[in-house]
Design a protein around this motif. Sequence first.
Motif, short mmCIF file in Angstrom:
data_model
loop_
_atom_site.label_atom_id
_atom_site.label_comp_id
_atom_site.label_asym_id
_atom_site.label_seq_id
_atom_site.Cartn_x
_atom_site.Cartn_y
_atom_site.Cartn_z
N GLY A 470 -8.37 -12.35 -46.53
CA GLY A 470 -8.24 -13.18 -45.33
C GLY A 470 -8.82 -12.50 -44.12
N SER A 471 -8.64 -13.11 -42.97
CA SER A 471 -9.15 -12.50 -41.74
C SER A 471 -8.23 -12.82 -40.57
N LYS A 472 -8.44 -12.10 -39.49
CA LYS A 472 -7.56 -12.19 -38.34
C LYS A 472 -7.77 -13.50 -37.60
N ILE A 473 -6.64 -14.06 -37.19
CA ILE A 473 -6.68 -15.26 -36.35
C ILE A 473 -6.93 -14.81 -34.91
N LYS A 474 -7.99 -15.26 -34.33
CA LYS A 474 -8.38 -14.77 -33.02
C LYS A 474 -7.34 -15.13 -31.97
N GLU A 475 -7.06 -14.16 -31.14
CA GLU A 475 -6.04 -14.33 -30.11
C GLU A 475 -6.68 -15.01 -28.89
N VAL A 476 -6.60 -16.33 -28.89
CA VAL A 476 -7.17 -17.11 -27.79
C VAL A 476 -6.09 -18.06 -27.29
N GLN A 477 -6.29 -18.52 -26.10
CA GLN A 477 -5.38 -19.53 -25.54
C GLN A 477 -5.54 -20.82 -26.34
N ILE A 478 -4.43 -21.31 -26.87
CA ILE A 478 -4.48 -22.54 -27.66
C ILE A 478 -4.79 -23.70 -26.72
N PRO A 479 -5.89 -24.43 -26.95
CA PRO A 479 -6.22 -25.55 -26.06
C PRO A 479 -5.08 -26.55 -25.97
N GLU A 480 -4.96 -27.17 -24.82
CA GLU A 480 -3.87 -28.11 -24.59
C GLU A 480 -3.92 -29.28 -25.57
N THR A 481 -5.14 -29.67 -25.96
CA THR A 481 -5.25 -30.78 -26.91
C THR A 481 -4.53 -30.47 -28.22
N TRP A 482 -4.67 -29.23 -28.70
CA TRP A 482 -4.00 -28.83 -29.95
C TRP A 482 -2.49 -28.70 -29.73
N GLN A 483 -2.10 -28.17 -28.59
CA GLN A 483 -0.68 -28.04 -28.33
C GLN A 483 0.01 -29.41 -28.32
N LYS A 484 -0.65 -30.41 -27.74
CA LYS A 484 -0.06 -31.74 -27.68
C LYS A 484 -0.06 -32.43 -29.05
N ALA A 485 -0.90 -31.94 -29.97
CA ALA A 485 -1.05 -32.62 -31.27
C ALA A 485 -0.04 -32.17 -32.31
N VAL A 486 0.83 -31.19 -31.99
CA VAL A 486 1.77 -30.69 -33.00
C VAL A 486 2.68 -31.82 -33.46
N GLY A 487 3.12 -31.72 -34.72
CA GLY A 487 4.00 -32.74 -35.29
C GLY A 487 3.77 -32.89 -36.78
N ASP A 488 4.42 -33.88 -37.38
CA ASP A 488 4.28 -34.15 -38.82
C ASP A 488 3.18 -35.18 -39.04
N TYR A 489 2.43 -34.98 -40.12
CA TYR A 489 1.30 -35.86 -40.44
C TYR A 489 1.39 -36.35 -41.88
N GLU A 490 0.74 -37.50 -42.12
CA GLU A 490 0.63 -38.01 -43.48
C GLU A 490 -0.80 -38.47 -43.73
N VAL A 491 -1.20 -38.41 -45.01
CA VAL A 491 -2.55 -38.83 -45.39
C VAL A 491 -2.63 -40.35 -45.35
N VAL A 492 -3.68 -40.87 -44.69
CA VAL A 492 -3.80 -42.32 -44.55
C VAL A 492 -5.04 -42.89 -45.24
N ASN A 493 -5.79 -42.05 -45.97
CA ASN A 493 -7.01 -42.56 -46.59
C ASN A 493 -7.02 -42.42 -48.11
N TYR A 494 -5.83 -42.43 -48.74
CA TYR A 494 -5.81 -42.47 -50.20
C TYR A 494 -6.28 -43.84 -50.68
N SER A 495 -7.01 -43.84 -51.81
CA SER A 495 -7.41 -45.09 -52.46
C SER A 495 -6.64 -45.21 -53.79
N ASP A 496 -6.79 -46.36 -54.44
CA ASP A 496 -6.08 -46.57 -55.70
C ASP A 496 -6.55 -45.61 -56.78
N SER A 497 -7.76 -45.06 -56.67
CA SER A 497 -8.28 -44.15 -57.69
C SER A 497 -7.95 -42.69 -57.41
N ASP A 498 -7.29 -42.42 -56.28
CA ASP A 498 -6.92 -41.05 -55.92
C ASP A 498 -5.54 -40.71 -56.48
#
Length: 579
Positions: A470-498
């Motif tokens: 592995g490698s080091k996660i760079k120590e940078v200020q987390i952009p506000e867009t990513w901070q606001k995006a935290v939460g639980d997610y679900e996959v929305v593009n499954y098809s019948d063949s998946d």
Amino acid sequence: MKRSIKNTLLLLLISSSIFSQSNANELADFRTKLSSFVPKKMKKHNVIGANVTIVIENDVILDKGFGFSNFENRTSTNQNTIYPIGSVSKVITSTTVLKLYSDGIIDIDKPYNYYVPDFAMKKHFSGPINFTVRHLLAHYAGIPRLRAKGFLRKQYMPLDSLLHNSQNEYLIAPAGKVYQYSDWGVDLLALLVQRVTKMPYEKYVMDSVFRPLGMNNSGFGPTTAIGYRNGKSVKTYEYSYPGSDGVLSSTSDLAKLCQLYFLGNQNLATPFLKPEVVKEAITQQFINAPMGYNTSIGLMWEVQPYHGFKRVKKAGIHEPFYTYIFFIPEYDAAVVVSSNSNSSSKLHWDIWSKTFDFLSKRHKLKRNFPMVKRSSGKTTLTDSQMKKLEGTYSTNFGILNLKANGKKFDVAISQDNRKGIATVHQENLLKLSIKMIGLKFHAMDIFWDVLGDELILGEQYKSGNRKIAGSKIKEVQIPETWQKAVGDYEVVNYSDSDYKTLNKVKLHMNEFGVLEIKAHTSYPSEINFQLGLSPKSDTLAIIPGYNFEFFGGETVELLKENGKYQLRLSGYELERITD
């Protein structure tokens, strides 16, 4: 004088006959012992069914089925039992590509785009996309492990769909930089075969590889065989791409494939592959790659050099089916084992070890390979060096955090919720000890390296060999867009063949202040994993590291559509369901 010559010839004939008989007796005795050894080990490891083919000095000395292909119906395995061979399919693909190379139809040192000009991928690094066919054959092209969404399917997928998938995904590294095992890359090779031959890949392999080699029990999916997970019958996935995972075969057929690469077979009048091509295939590639370390890879085959010979290997898992190939080209010997049980990995190694012990006595082989001498003496780092090494890493053993504590590091491994101490040793080495049940244990040796702007971690084995983790996660200020995006997610593009593989996805800030994805796979097996993120912009983040089982080095995109946050990762489209 004539009588003396006749007597000498007679003695030579008698000696030759005695040696031949002794040799036959030795092989027969080994066959008998192995035939009783395998069922005992199957019982120990809870393996329902297995096939074993052993070739010694180019002669098949064992080709037998053990146990049941269908335990419920009491259907026994036999010499022709066929298994889905998983990633062993990759050496079918490489052999097909090498056949085109051997016949002068392609040049493996030409760029891939020369043969498939409509291939395109994105990249997050500078420089051209110029990987060659050789890069793909050795897993050095910088292609991700796989495009996870859609890799396992209920319906057939045309190889041309790879082009649509690729244009929306990112490479992980420039060609030749790092070894990254890649199903995706091998399927691109299968597409190349299809383009060059102007035939469906499967038909070309059947006509030009399987039939000429007498591999009459080999073909392609769908998979209908019954497998066993922890002793219980389960159905496996029907389809995946044919180049990397889609072949069905028997152990006797795979032994014929091995014999192509035996050095004793290179003097044939019309060899299937030219001797120089065989030599390339089982010779380590890209040994000077910046992040190659001790990777032992030929042209798709794993190549481990010992004293005067090589162990060539390829393993495949089509969950829960396992197939292992081992062969020694210098001694025209091979071991091929396939099984229908996910508990069988130890069985495969047991059979290889038993066979190797026999070969060792027969040919006086030395199994030990030259040690890589690395100093293990303790040392100290300057405060600035400690500070540079300190931080959080995304690795194949989870999110790992190093925090300086005097001249040592406190270590936390989030996935296992374990803590330990790492002492600094010479040659960029950390010796990690962890506490369990109140006792202190040496867990592993971890090396680090600085390459460009990346700080790499990996494991060093007793041999001295090093493997990137592995490698080091760079120590940078987390952009506000990513901070606001935290939460639980679900996959929305499954098809019948998946198959629904990924679920319970959570984007959050972890205890080390690092942006992290926690996820769970439910198919084909239950796995929890963590992915640390290094944001590159307001909408792009990299999963640092290479050679993970899944997702190492890949890119995550953040979008907001119709007021909802979305993540795109490895073909998955995920939508936030909670804050």
